[in-house]
Design a protein around this motif. Structure first.
Motif, short mmCIF file in Angstrom:
data_model
loop_
_atom_site.label_atom_id
_atom_site.label_comp_id
_atom_site.label_asym_id
_atom_site.label_seq_id
_atom_site.Cartn_x
_atom_site.Cartn_y
_atom_site.Cartn_z
N GLU A 134 0.80 -1.27 0.11
CA GLU A 134 0.06 -0.04 0.13
C GLU A 134 0.84 1.41 0.12
N GLN A 135 1.94 1.36 0.75
CA GLN A 135 2.89 2.30 0.80
C GLN A 135 3.62 2.59 -0.23
N THR B 66 -4.96 1.33 -4.23
CA THR B 66 -3.68 1.53 -5.25
C THR B 66 -4.46 2.03 -6.42
N GLY C 110 4.21 0.28 -3.14
CA GLY C 110 3.76 -0.56 -4.45
C GLY C 110 4.04 -1.90 -4.67
N TRP C 111 3.29 -2.89 -5.30
CA TRP C 111 3.28 -4.13 -5.29
C TRP C 111 4.49 -4.85 -5.77
N HIS D 153 -6.05 5.39 -6.33
CA HIS D 153 -5.24 6.52 -6.34
C HIS D 153 -4.30 6.47 -7.92
N HIS D 154 -4.34 5.56 -8.29
CA HIS D 154 -3.59 5.78 -9.82
C HIS D 154 -4.51 6.26 -10.71
N ALA E 88 -5.64 -2.24 0.17
CA ALA E 88 -4.22 -2.08 -0.52
C ALA E 88 -4.72 -1.96 -2.02
#
Length: 464
Positions: A222-223, A417, A225-226, A420-421, A413
């Motif tokens: 989450e902070q 993500t 990236g995967w 937010h992207h 997460a």
């Protein structure tokens, strides 16, 4: 004699419902207070997220161990210990003067919750093994579970705005004390299950480490990236540890932490898969709708919390519907129908607009989503613990709590993500709304998948 027995089971139901309300409340009450906590204690923007993560790590990591301990040591005993630790940690958290003190208190809360949550649910399962009383008991439990989560946003907003962030911690103390008194005075000690060998220490270490690494890996995703190397390293370590745990459980001659045959139970496996998806979707719903209200519509914390009240009332109404229908319908039907109704609520929510209003963009979908969610909860918990041996009810309850916790972490997460992207690095109200709408559409797809699992896997005739 019959009246006395009903009085005892009624007291147990009230105690377990109060415990579940407290746990659910704590999962959401802190979120609204994060900006105030960061400003007063000096957290940086990334550090303040550890107010949430410090609770999630021990809670998710220790749940399986807590469930097994409830089976081996006695559910009442573990519930008392968990309540005492949770209440004390909440009190100390409210007194925190710096970030380290608050994060430590939140971690202690997570340990206490990992002990009390499976113990309380196992007590409920044992006290109501079947029939109409079981349907009603799980309906009450599910209503308190969801009401705690939804009302936590309201209570957190009001306390933060008018009393100070410390009260989102202090609010747990009287609830924990009341539950302690009810448990100590009104619930008789239960006999621990007869151990089937020495404790499976290696399995416990591998499971706890694997679950902790998994939750931590999701937090890192989450902070950062995967695909970030640190994230991948932690997730690979989690996979290796959990694979080793599965291998140990199949071969150990000791009393396994989780008997492999438990997950071979069709209802248990399907219910936990459903619960994993439900946790991911619902955690994201609270997140996106709260941010939409505050960052797009410009609503303050207290009013944002108040706007979640229709969702909470919808959940309670859905739980009542599940009780009424549960006498005649199979759990498969309720979980499929409730899942589809919840997915429809998500889809309606996804039609939000940058210039929206509460009455047009929030109220209707909140009610639909809440009713659908309420219909699902009771049958889901009843299905996940149906047919489980008395000596394994704590373990089965811990599995259900674990799947919800892991699902919430993964869902928040992954969907966060994606949202937010879509919003981009410099979002305005229009792009923020676009991102939140995408996350809510994905939530609808997740709940639709859960409904498909219930329809395809669960038997047609079993009642919750």
């Amino acid at each position: 004699m019959y009246t006395n027995q009903r009085s005892k089971t009624g007291l147990l139901l009230a105690t377990v419902a109060l415990v579940q309300f407290m746990v659910s409340l704590d999962l959401s009450v802190v979120n609204v207070a994060l900006p105030s906590i960061a400003a007063e204690l000096g957290f940086d923007p990334v550090g303040v997220t550890w107010v949430i993560h410090a609770y999630a790590l021990p809670f998710g990591g220790l749940l399986l161990l807590g469930g097994k301990a409830a089976d081996r040591l006695g559910r009442r005993r573990l519930l008392l210990a968990g309540l005492a630790l949770f209440g004390l940690a909440s009190f100390l958290g409210g007194l925190a003067q710096d970030p380290a003190q608050l994060v430590a208190a939140r971690a202690a809360q997570g340990v206490g919750a990992a002990a009390l949550a499976p113990a309380a649910l196992a007590m409920l399962t044992a006290a109501f093994p079947g029939g109409r009383e079981r349907v009603k008991a799980f309906g009450v439990w599910s209503a308190m579970n969801a009401a705690g989560g939804a009302l936590g946003v309201l209570i957190g907003g009001v306390l933060t705005e008018f009393a100070g962030w410390q009260w989102v911690m202090f609010v747990n103390v009287p609830i924990a004390l009341a539950a302690l008194a009810l448990t100590a005075r009104g619930i008789a000690p239960d006999a621990p299950a007869r151990p089937q060998g020495r404790p499976d220490v290696l399995g416990a270490v591998l499971a706890t480490a694997g679950m902790t690494f998994l939750v931590f890996g999701i937090i890192r995703a989450e902070q950062r990236g995967w695909t970030a190397p640190p994230t991948l390293a932690v997730l690979v370590a989690a996979a290796v540890l959990l694979a080793a745990f599965a291998a140990v459980e199949r071969t150990t001659r000791r009393d396994p932490l989780v008997r492999p045959g438990l997950l071979a139970n069709r209802s248990v496996a399907a219910a936990n898969a459903y619960n994993l998806l439900l946790g991911g979707a619902m955690a994201s719903a609270f997140y996106f709708v709260s941010l939409y209200a505050q960052r797009v519509l410009g609503t303050g914390p207290a009013l944002t919390g108040l706007q979640f009240l229709p969702l909470a009332l919808g959940v309670i109404a859905g739980s009542v519907v599940a009780v009424k229908l549960g006498y005649r319908m199979a759990a498969r039907t309720l979980l499929t129908g409730g899942g589809l109704l919840t997915a429809a609520g998500f889809a309606w929510f996804a039609m939000i607009s940058p210039d929206g209003r509460f009455l047009t963009d929030v109220l209707g979908p909140a009610i639909v989503l809440g009713v659908g969610f309420g219909v699902c909860l009771g049958p889901l918990v009843a299905t996940a613990t149906a047919g489980v041996a008395p000596a394994e009810t704590g373990t089965a309850s811990a599995l259900l709590n674990s799947s919800r916790q892991i699902g919430a972490a993964i869902g928040l997460a992954a969907l966060g993500t994606a949202a937010h992207h879509r919003s981009g690095p410099r979002p305005d109200p229009a792009s923020l709304t676009d991102g939140y709408a995408l996350g809510l559409w994905l939530g609808a797809a997740v709940f639709g998948t859960a409904a498909l699992i219930a329809f395809a896997v669960l038997p047609k005739s079993d009642k919750p």
